[in-house]
Design a protein around this motif. Sequence first.
Motif, PDB file in Angstrom:
ATOM      1  N   LEU A 111     -13.685  18.753   1.123  1.00 55.53           N
ATOM      2  CA  LEU A 111     -14.742  18.722   0.145  1.00 55.53           C
ATOM      3  C   LEU A 111     -15.106  17.209  -0.366  1.00 55.53           C
ATOM      4  O   LEU A 111     -15.940  17.020  -0.895  1.00 55.53           O
ATOM      5  N   ASP A 112     -14.030  16.464  -0.410  1.00 64.20           N
ATOM      6  CA  ASP A 112     -14.027  15.133  -0.996  1.00 64.20           C
ATOM      7  C   ASP A 112     -14.797  14.010  -0.115  1.00 64.20           C
ATOM      8  O   ASP A 112     -14.180  13.115   0.458  1.00 64.20           O
ATOM      9  N   ILE A 113     -16.053  14.173   0.252  1.00 60.86           N
ATOM     10  CA  ILE A 113     -17.005  13.533   0.888  1.00 60.86           C
ATOM     11  C   ILE A 113     -17.926  12.980   0.048  1.00 60.86           C
ATOM     12  O   ILE A 113     -18.861  13.672  -0.397  1.00 60.86           O
ATOM     13  N   MET A 114     -18.166  11.480  -0.377  1.00 57.55           N
ATOM     14  CA  MET A 114     -18.612  11.092  -1.334  1.00 57.55           C
ATOM     15  C   MET A 114     -20.256  11.024  -0.952  1.00 57.55           C
ATOM     16  O   MET A 114     -21.238  11.191  -1.269  1.00 57.55           O
ATOM     17  N   VAL A 115     -20.359  10.603   0.442  1.00 56.77           N
ATOM     18  CA  VAL A 115     -21.492  10.407   1.086  1.00 56.77           C
ATOM     19  C   VAL A 115     -21.265  10.343   2.594  1.00 56.77           C
ATOM     20  O   VAL A 115     -20.424   9.443   3.083  1.00 56.77           O
ATOM     21  N   GLU A 116     -22.301  10.796   3.239  1.00 57.43           N
ATOM     22  CA  GLU A 116     -22.324  10.759   4.756  1.00 57.43           C
ATOM     23  C   GLU A 116     -23.467   9.654   5.334  1.00 57.43           C
ATOM     24  O   GLU A 116     -24.398   9.551   4.731  1.00 57.43           O
ATOM     25  N   ASP A 117     -22.926   9.199   6.629  1.00 55.30           N
ATOM     26  CA  ASP A 117     -24.180   8.458   7.191  1.00 55.30           C
ATOM     27  C   ASP A 117     -24.948   7.267   6.134  1.00 55.30           C
ATOM     28  O   ASP A 117     -26.044   7.170   6.063  1.00 55.30           O
ATOM     29  N   VAL A 118     -23.826   6.552   5.621  1.00 53.76           N
ATOM     30  CA  VAL A 118     -24.155   5.342   4.736  1.00 53.76           C
ATOM     31  C   VAL A 118     -24.046   4.056   5.688  1.00 53.76           C
ATOM     32  O   VAL A 118     -23.001   3.976   6.379  1.00 53.76           O
ATOM     33  N   MET A 119     -24.970   3.172   5.365  1.00 47.89           N
ATOM     34  CA  MET A 119     -24.656   1.858   6.280  1.00 47.89           C
ATOM     35  C   MET A 119     -24.070   0.715   5.333  1.00 47.89           C
ATOM     36  O   MET A 119     -24.134   0.703   4.105  1.00 47.89           O
ATOM     37  N   VAL A 120     -22.940   0.347   6.280  1.00 50.41           N
ATOM     38  CA  VAL A 120     -22.165  -0.777   5.553  1.00 50.41           C
ATOM     39  C   VAL A 120     -21.960  -1.830   6.414  1.00 50.41           C
ATOM     40  O   VAL A 120     -22.516  -1.914   7.576  1.00 50.41           O
ATOM     41  N   PRO A 121     -21.447  -3.125   6.074  1.00 49.72           N
ATOM     42  CA  PRO A 121     -21.332  -4.389   6.799  1.00 49.72           C
ATOM     43  C   PRO A 121     -20.550  -3.877   7.852  1.00 49.72           C
ATOM     44  O   PRO A 121     -19.247  -3.154   7.717  1.00 49.72           O
ATOM     45  N   GLU A 122     -20.508  -4.723   9.002  1.00 51.06           N
ATOM     46  CA  GLU A 122     -19.561  -4.389  10.090  1.00 51.06           C
ATOM     47  C   GLU A 122     -18.090  -5.088   9.768  1.00 51.06           C
ATOM     48  O   GLU A 122     -17.195  -4.619  10.380  1.00 51.06           O
ATOM     49  N   ASN A 123     -18.208  -6.117   8.814  1.00 48.89           N
ATOM     50  CA  ASN A 123     -16.852  -6.838   8.371  1.00 48.89           C
ATOM     51  C   ASN A 123     -16.264  -6.254   7.246  1.00 48.89           C
ATOM     52  O   ASN A 123     -15.404  -6.818   6.538  1.00 48.89           O
ATOM     53  N   ILE A 124     -16.590  -4.884   7.100  1.00 49.58           N
ATOM     54  CA  ILE A 124     -15.647  -4.212   5.931  1.00 49.58           C
ATOM     55  C   ILE A 124     -14.356  -4.070   6.332  1.00 49.58           C
ATOM     56  O   ILE A 124     -14.156  -3.869   7.286  1.00 49.58           O
ATOM     57  N   GLU A 125     -13.451  -4.324   5.229  1.00 50.28           N
ATOM     58  CA  GLU A 125     -12.121  -4.315   5.260  1.00 50.28           C
ATOM     59  C   GLU A 125     -11.312  -3.679   4.330  1.00 50.28           C
ATOM     60  O   GLU A 125     -11.912  -3.429   3.229  1.00 50.28           O
ATOM     61  N   ILE A 126     -10.006  -3.052   4.585  1.00 52.89           N
ATOM     62  CA  ILE A 126      -9.319  -2.682   3.473  1.00 52.89           C
ATOM     63  C   ILE A 126      -9.075  -3.654   2.275  1.00 52.89           C
ATOM     64  O   ILE A 126      -8.930  -4.785   2.821  1.00 52.89           O
ATOM     65  N   GLY A 127      -9.292  -3.455   1.340  1.00 52.52           N
ATOM     66  CA  GLY A 127      -9.250  -4.044   0.054  1.00 52.52           C
ATOM     67  C   GLY A 127     -10.380  -4.571  -0.458  1.00 52.52           C
ATOM     68  O   GLY A 127     -10.770  -5.025  -1.622  1.00 52.52           O
ATOM     69  N   ASP A 128     -11.649  -4.018   0.227  1.00 52.60           N
ATOM     70  CA  ASP A 128     -12.960  -4.391  -0.242  1.00 52.60           C
ATOM     71  C   ASP A 128     -13.559  -3.496  -1.375  1.00 52.60           C
ATOM     72  O   ASP A 128     -12.826  -2.419  -1.137  1.00 52.60           O
TER      73      ASP A 128
END
Length: 456
Positions: A372-389
């Motif tokens: 149930l813990d899905i905040m939002v589906e099908d959202v656009m983010v940058p290709e270079n998203i990284e852990i720690g962002d």
Amino acid sequence: MNNSNLNRDKVGPILLSEQEIKAASEEYMTPLYLYNLNKIEHQYAKLRNCLPPNFKILYTLKANSNLTICEKLAQLGCGADISSIGELKAALKTGFSAPQIVFTGPGKTNLELATAIETGIGIIVVESVNEARRLNNLAQKYGKKQNVLIRINPLYRTNQSCEIRERAGSCGSNDTNGGETRLKIQTIASSSSKFGLDEEKAIEEITAIESLDNLNLKGIHIFTESNVLDYKQLLASWENTISIANRINDQGHHISLLDFGGGVGIPYNSIDSEFDMESFGKELQRIFENNPYTYHCIVEIGRYMVGEAGCYMTEVVDIKESLGQKFIILDGGVHQLLRLSMKPASKYIELLGKNGNYTQKVTLGGKLPTPLDIMVEDVMVPENIEIGDRLVIYNCGAYGFNHSLTNFALHNYPAEVAYSDGKMQLIRETGKIEDFFLNQKLPFAKNLEKELLTSI
């Protein structure tokens, strides 16, 4: 008001720079709620300047009951709309005067009604004749005559009626058709409601309430719309309320106070236009100038006042794929920001420090051990998203902290920080594990709770 804080290079509706938002996330860590008190002041001023002078503005505490936010709105001159003893105490502690408080909501217990009478709050909105009779008996016991409104469930609703939209699974979003306004008002024959009494029974039940010696029926309360951006839709609803009041007066029942509830919306994306408050106010003024009866009016505002003033910040802790779907796992979740049918609102996001093209479609998931813990589906983010962002979700100042599953999995509450005139201040500390064990009893082990609290 210090408008200099609203005119610099800003990010998102919160009207803070990316540097200010980033600084808050670094100092107070994530997950975090950040509120701009200057934005709240700006919203209140717009309301006050545009609404006709016969309106009293109430702040709806259920939107966000943080004491700092409540105090700010009390200082600005708001009254308070409360629905519980807890909200009543919060309102009184933060500077709202008892006569400027209105108690709304169904299911009021005798304890709540008695506390309201003892406190001397201005108005109690009764939801039925049975509730009115219980209130009358208590008022008689305390030797008082209590001012009341009666809530009416109207026969006519607009397309933005909250109950209609909740049934359709879209409450909190705005329904448009090719950019054109849909039918402004329609008849919903089967629109039963747990709120108030049905319009067709209003005269009969008003007569019954008027016979109660310790109640003073001042007027009516009608609240059906939710987060409306098209001012003509909301105007249609409010005009219907005025028509109902006029018909009640025409039949010899003198009422002089109208509570329209709320309904003024905010956009949950960067595309929708904001609510045209100036045109709305002018049209309202015209209606009242041509109306045969004079009314004092109440508006209960939460979302419009504080929604755009707040954002929620959370950090990327994992990136993974399942059957071709990319998941971004966050250190937050629905235990801190639960939006249910308003999930599309959480697409109003920004990745701090990465303002390139948002071309990668992902699902944002929280850290709770439940699907149930899905905040939002099908959202656009940058290709270079990284852990720690760090991710910023805008327009979380209303129905964010207050509406979340805060006890799920016993994760700490997020901190809350306020910005005002160039300064950041912590207004609620991050929760502690010990908070979850307060008031719990372990009768089979006398000192266990004490040992548990001192050992953590």
